[in-house]
Enzyme design. Structure first.
Site, PDB file in Angstrom:
ATOM      1  N   HIS A   1       0.837  -1.201   0.000  1.00 22.77           N
ATOM      2  CA  HIS A   1       0.000   0.000   0.000  1.00 22.77           C
ATOM      3  C   HIS A   1       0.874   1.254   0.000  1.00 22.77           C
ATOM      4  O   HIS A   1       0.632   2.190  -0.785  1.00 22.77           O
ATOM      5  CB  HIS A   1      -0.911  -0.014   1.236  1.00 22.77           C
ATOM      6  N   GLU A   2       1.879   1.277   0.854  1.00 23.39           N
ATOM      7  CA  GLU A   2       2.744   2.460   0.938  1.00 23.39           C
ATOM      8  C   GLU A   2       3.556   2.652  -0.340  1.00 23.39           C
ATOM      9  O   GLU A   2       3.734   3.779  -0.810  1.00 23.39           O
ATOM     10  CB  GLU A   2       3.668   2.346   2.157  1.00 23.39           C
TER      11      GLU A   2
ATOM     12  N   HIS B   1       1.485   4.268  -2.941  1.00 25.78           N
ATOM     13  CA  HIS B   1       1.479   5.737  -2.847  1.00 25.78           C
ATOM     14  C   HIS B   1       2.688   6.334  -3.571  1.00 25.78           C
ATOM     15  O   HIS B   1       2.577   7.355  -4.254  1.00 25.78           O
ATOM     16  CB  HIS B   1       1.500   6.173  -1.385  1.00 25.78           C
TER      17      HIS B   1
ATOM     18  N   GLU C   1      -6.310   6.826  -1.126  1.00 29.94           N
ATOM     19  CA  GLU C   1      -6.232   5.627  -0.302  1.00 29.94           C
ATOM     20  C   GLU C   1      -6.845   4.428  -1.023  1.00 29.94           C
ATOM     21  O   GLU C   1      -6.303   3.317  -0.982  1.00 29.94           O
ATOM     22  CB  GLU C   1      -6.921   5.863   1.041  1.00 29.94           C
TER      23      GLU C   1
END
Length: 314
Positions: free
Chosen positions: A150-151, A154, A235
């Site tokens: 997930h990070e 980003h 997100e």
């Protein structure tokens, strides 16, 4: 990635450019209003707008030079090597390859029992990933992989660059509004206003002054709303990117369940600038559907991820 995801990410980048432009225009307008209030004459507006943009430029320069270090330091994060945390380092490297990032992100650990993580970096070559010790202790390998993916999502989507630029602009707006109101309160511009009143321009100036004061009060709120609204969609896209990188959406879904249930804001060192960068905002652990929420509701994120996996929410 699917064509739909690529289009969504591209659309988000276009919205980001417009948002930064809108925040810059708001900053210039606020500077002009503060110039009017402090200088006491319409011609002071151009000077105020220039000063506002200069403040923005200085803050941007500082962040371009050492922005990642400042944010990581504010979170009390320490850099680790492969020898210090081999499993974490291996997972970051695996997800870096899956995300096709050009360089290995630097890895940091924050010594707190509260599970969470965030990423920073104006560009992928300068990316950094920070996780808490609580995250390493409480998540399985699949769950930790989902959070890291997930990070890195980003980073790959350039969200970290946008969040840094938007955060700096928001900070400049808040700083300028505070400075202008303080200077006005201390009596700045009184002599110029008196001369305007004698010249018959008092009424026009009064109207402009009221508009400037309202702008000084509302500008920080408007900027925050724009910042929050744009961060929520990111997100969902980072969650989808994580599902793409790991091929196991349930890993991130189960991690979000654990993280959301164990947030204790008083035990994690953060501030309102860094908080929106975490996988779950530690200052609002359950997420929020309101206009003030930086993240979408965690339950909605979990439901979407489990739907990708073909599972039903618990």
């Amino acid at each position: 990635m699917s064509a739909i995801m690529w289009e969504a990410i591209a659309a988000n980048k276009r919205r980001s450019a417009w948002l930064i432009a809108m925040l810059a225009a708001l900053l210039a307008a606020l500077g002009g209003g503060m110039g009017l209030l402090v200088g006491g004459a319409p011609e002071s507006m151009a000077y105020g707008a220039f000063v506002g943009l200069c403040v923005w430029g200085v803050l941007l320069l500082i962040n371009m030079m050492s922005g990642e270090s400042v944010l990581l330091s504010s979170a009390n994060a320490r850099e680790v090597s492969h020898e210090d945390a081999p499993q974490l380092y291996n997972i970051v490297e695996e997800m870096r390859i899956a995300a096709a990032l050009p360089a290995m992100p630097r890895v940091f650990i924050m010594d707190t029992p509260v599970p969470n993580a965030f990423a920073v970096g104006l560009k992928p070559e300068r990316a950094c990933v920070a996780v808490t010790s609580g995250l390493l202790e409480r998540l399985s390998r699949d769950e930790l992989q989902g959070v890291i993916a997930h990070e890195l999502g980003h980073i790959a989507n350039r969200d970290t660059m946008f969040m840094t630029l938007a955060g700096v602009t928001l900070g400049a707006i808040v700083l300028l509004a505070d400075m202008g109101m303080r200077m006005m309160f201390w009596g700045g511009g009184g002599r110029r206003r008196s001369s305007n009143d004698k010249g018959g321009g008092g009424a026009a100036f009064a109207i402009m002054a009221v508009i400037a004061i309202v702008l000084a009060i509302l500008a920080p709120l408007i900027a925050r709303l724009l910042y929050f609204a744009c961060s929520r969609q990111r997100e969902y896209l980072a969650d989808a990117s994580a599902a793409q990188f790991t091929r196991y959406p349930a890993g991130l879904a189960h991690a979000l369940q654990k993280i959301a249930s164990q947030q204790e804001p008083k035990k994690i060192q953060t501030n309102r600038v860094v908080a929106p960068m975490y996988v779950i905002n530690p200052l609002a652990a359950a997420g929020s559907a309101s206009i003030f929420g930086t993240h979408p509701p965690t339950a909605d994120r979990i439901q979407r991820l489990l739907a990708m996996q073909g599972e039903a929410p618990a």
